[in-house]
Design a protein around this motif. Sequence first.
Motif, PDB file in Angstrom:
ATOM      1  N   ARG A  82      21.023 -38.292  13.095  1.00  0.00           N
ATOM      2  CA  ARG A  82      20.732 -38.779  11.748  1.00  0.00           C
ATOM      3  C   ARG A  82      19.393 -39.496  11.726  1.00  0.00           C
ATOM      4  O   ARG A  82      18.712 -39.506  10.729  1.00  0.00           O
ATOM      5  CB  ARG A  82      21.819 -39.735  11.279  1.00  0.00           C
ATOM      6  CG  ARG A  82      23.123 -39.051  11.064  1.00  0.00           C
ATOM      7  CD  ARG A  82      24.207 -40.007  10.717  1.00  0.00           C
ATOM      8  NE  ARG A  82      25.444 -39.233  10.709  1.00  0.00           N
ATOM      9  CZ  ARG A  82      26.547 -39.632  10.179  1.00  0.00           C
ATOM     10  NH1 ARG A  82      26.627 -40.814   9.632  1.00  0.00           N
ATOM     11  NH2 ARG A  82      27.603 -38.874  10.206  1.00  0.00           N
ATOM     12  N   ASN A  83      19.060 -40.125  12.844  1.00  0.00           N
ATOM     13  CA  ASN A  83      17.803 -40.863  12.948  1.00  0.00           C
ATOM     14  C   ASN A  83      17.152 -40.528  14.289  1.00  0.00           C
ATOM     15  O   ASN A  83      17.499 -41.114  15.310  1.00  0.00           O
ATOM     16  CB  ASN A  83      18.066 -42.359  12.828  1.00  0.00           C
ATOM     17  CG  ASN A  83      16.782 -43.151  12.784  1.00  0.00           C
ATOM     18  OD1 ASN A  83      15.734 -42.697  13.246  1.00  0.00           O
ATOM     19  ND2 ASN A  83      16.859 -44.336  12.218  1.00  0.00           N
ATOM     20  N   PRO A  84      16.213 -39.584  14.307  1.00  0.00           N
ATOM     21  CA  PRO A  84      15.649 -39.138  15.577  1.00  0.00           C
ATOM     22  C   PRO A  84      14.913 -40.236  16.345  1.00  0.00           C
ATOM     23  O   PRO A  84      14.914 -40.225  17.571  1.00  0.00           O
ATOM     24  CB  PRO A  84      14.705 -38.005  15.177  1.00  0.00           C
ATOM     25  CG  PRO A  84      14.445 -38.202  13.727  1.00  0.00           C
ATOM     26  CD  PRO A  84      15.640 -38.879  13.164  1.00  0.00           C
ATOM     27  N   ALA A  85      14.303 -41.192  15.667  1.00  0.00           N
ATOM     28  CA  ALA A  85      13.605 -42.270  16.370  1.00  0.00           C
ATOM     29  C   ALA A  85      14.595 -43.113  17.164  1.00  0.00           C
ATOM     30  O   ALA A  85      14.334 -43.477  18.314  1.00  0.00           O
ATOM     31  CB  ALA A  85      12.821 -43.129  15.384  1.00  0.00           C
ATOM     32  N   ASP A  86      15.748 -43.418  16.579  1.00  0.00           N
ATOM     33  CA  ASP A  86      16.778 -44.182  17.292  1.00  0.00           C
ATOM     34  C   ASP A  86      17.330 -43.397  18.473  1.00  0.00           C
ATOM     35  O   ASP A  86      17.571 -43.948  19.547  1.00  0.00           O
ATOM     36  CB  ASP A  86      17.926 -44.569  16.358  1.00  0.00           C
ATOM     37  CG  ASP A  86      17.554 -45.694  15.405  1.00  0.00           C
ATOM     38  OD1 ASP A  86      16.502 -46.343  15.611  1.00  0.00           O
ATOM     39  OD2 ASP A  86      18.320 -45.917  14.451  1.00  0.00           O
ATOM     40  N   THR A  87      17.520 -42.101  18.296  1.00  0.00           N
ATOM     41  CA  THR A  87      18.040 -41.262  19.373  1.00  0.00           C
ATOM     42  C   THR A  87      17.056 -41.217  20.535  1.00  0.00           C
ATOM     43  O   THR A  87      17.452 -41.328  21.696  1.00  0.00           O
ATOM     44  CB  THR A  87      18.341 -39.845  18.860  1.00  0.00           C
ATOM     45  OG1 THR A  87      19.295 -39.926  17.805  1.00  0.00           O
ATOM     46  CG2 THR A  87      18.877 -38.954  19.967  1.00  0.00           C
ATOM     47  N   LEU A  88      15.781 -41.070  20.240  1.00  0.00           N
ATOM     48  CA  LEU A  88      14.771 -41.077  21.296  1.00  0.00           C
ATOM     49  C   LEU A  88      14.771 -42.418  22.032  1.00  0.00           C
ATOM     50  O   LEU A  88      14.711 -42.454  23.266  1.00  0.00           O
ATOM     51  CB  LEU A  88      13.387 -40.817  20.694  1.00  0.00           C
ATOM     52  CG  LEU A  88      12.803 -39.500  21.134  1.00  0.00           C
ATOM     53  CD1 LEU A  88      12.032 -38.856  20.017  1.00  0.00           C
ATOM     54  CD2 LEU A  88      11.922 -39.698  22.323  1.00  0.00           C
ATOM     55  N   PHE A  89      14.854 -43.511  21.297  1.00  0.00           N
ATOM     56  CA  PHE A  89      14.910 -44.833  21.914  1.00  0.00           C
ATOM     57  C   PHE A  89      16.127 -44.949  22.820  1.00  0.00           C
ATOM     58  O   PHE A  89      16.028 -45.408  23.963  1.00  0.00           O
ATOM     59  CB  PHE A  89      14.931 -45.921  20.835  1.00  0.00           C
ATOM     60  CG  PHE A  89      15.076 -47.302  21.401  1.00  0.00           C
ATOM     61  CD1 PHE A  89      13.970 -47.969  21.911  1.00  0.00           C
ATOM     62  CD2 PHE A  89      16.312 -47.935  21.433  1.00  0.00           C
ATOM     63  CE1 PHE A  89      14.097 -49.250  22.440  1.00  0.00           C
ATOM     64  CE2 PHE A  89      16.450 -49.201  21.968  1.00  0.00           C
ATOM     65  CZ  PHE A  89      15.339 -49.874  22.471  1.00  0.00           C
ATOM     66  N   ASN A  90      17.295 -44.525  22.338  1.00  0.00           N
ATOM     67  CA  ASN A  90      18.521 -44.600  23.130  1.00  0.00           C
ATOM     68  C   ASN A  90      18.435 -43.745  24.391  1.00  0.00           C
ATOM     69  O   ASN A  90      18.917 -44.139  25.454  1.00  0.00           O
ATOM     70  CB  ASN A  90      19.733 -44.183  22.293  1.00  0.00           C
ATOM     71  CG  ASN A  90      20.012 -45.161  21.181  1.00  0.00           C
ATOM     72  OD1 ASN A  90      19.601 -46.323  21.232  1.00  0.00           O
ATOM     73  ND2 ASN A  90      20.693 -44.702  20.146  1.00  0.00           N
ATOM     74  N   TYR A  91      17.807 -42.592  24.291  1.00  0.00           N
ATOM     75  CA  TYR A  91      17.634 -41.716  25.448  1.00  0.00           C
ATOM     76  C   TYR A  91      16.773 -42.384  26.514  1.00  0.00           C
ATOM     77  O   TYR A  91      17.119 -42.407  27.692  1.00  0.00           O
ATOM     78  CB  TYR A  91      17.011 -40.390  24.993  1.00  0.00           C
ATOM     79  CG  TYR A  91      16.444 -39.541  26.097  1.00  0.00           C
ATOM     80  CD1 TYR A  91      17.269 -38.978  27.069  1.00  0.00           C
ATOM     81  CD2 TYR A  91      15.078 -39.278  26.170  1.00  0.00           C
ATOM     82  CE1 TYR A  91      16.748 -38.180  28.080  1.00  0.00           C
ATOM     83  CE2 TYR A  91      14.553 -38.482  27.168  1.00  0.00           C
ATOM     84  CZ  TYR A  91      15.398 -37.936  28.124  1.00  0.00           C
ATOM     85  OH  TYR A  91      14.877 -37.148  29.121  1.00  0.00           O
TER      86      TYR A  91
END
Length: 111
Positions: A86-95
């Motif tokens: 839903r939020n690619p920036a958050d997903t990248l950060f979490n990765y």
Amino acid sequence: MSLVWVYHGNEYRRVSDLDPNQVMLMINSGCDGVSQLINYVINNVLPVSNYRSITARVYRGNDEHLVHFLINLSSGSEEVIILVSRNPADTLFNYYTSALSENIIECNYGK
């Protein structure tokens, strides 16, 4: 609702020709499922016809999935990330900040 995104060359773009549920199924199938995304990356994201090898890191969060491809070419290497989020920036950060190794699997594909 989660969408499919591609991150390449410091840009995000939404991908409308990949179904989020289908991509999540591929990712949840491990390295065999992720291999199905290689053709998409080579044919639709990168302007290359030939590669030496590909390494993929697969990240599965709660409601987010990510595949980080490193494509080795004769002229160097390229990185492409496919996200279902839903939020690619958050997903990248979490990765990049995930300390849980059970959330990440490594896949290697030779040619």
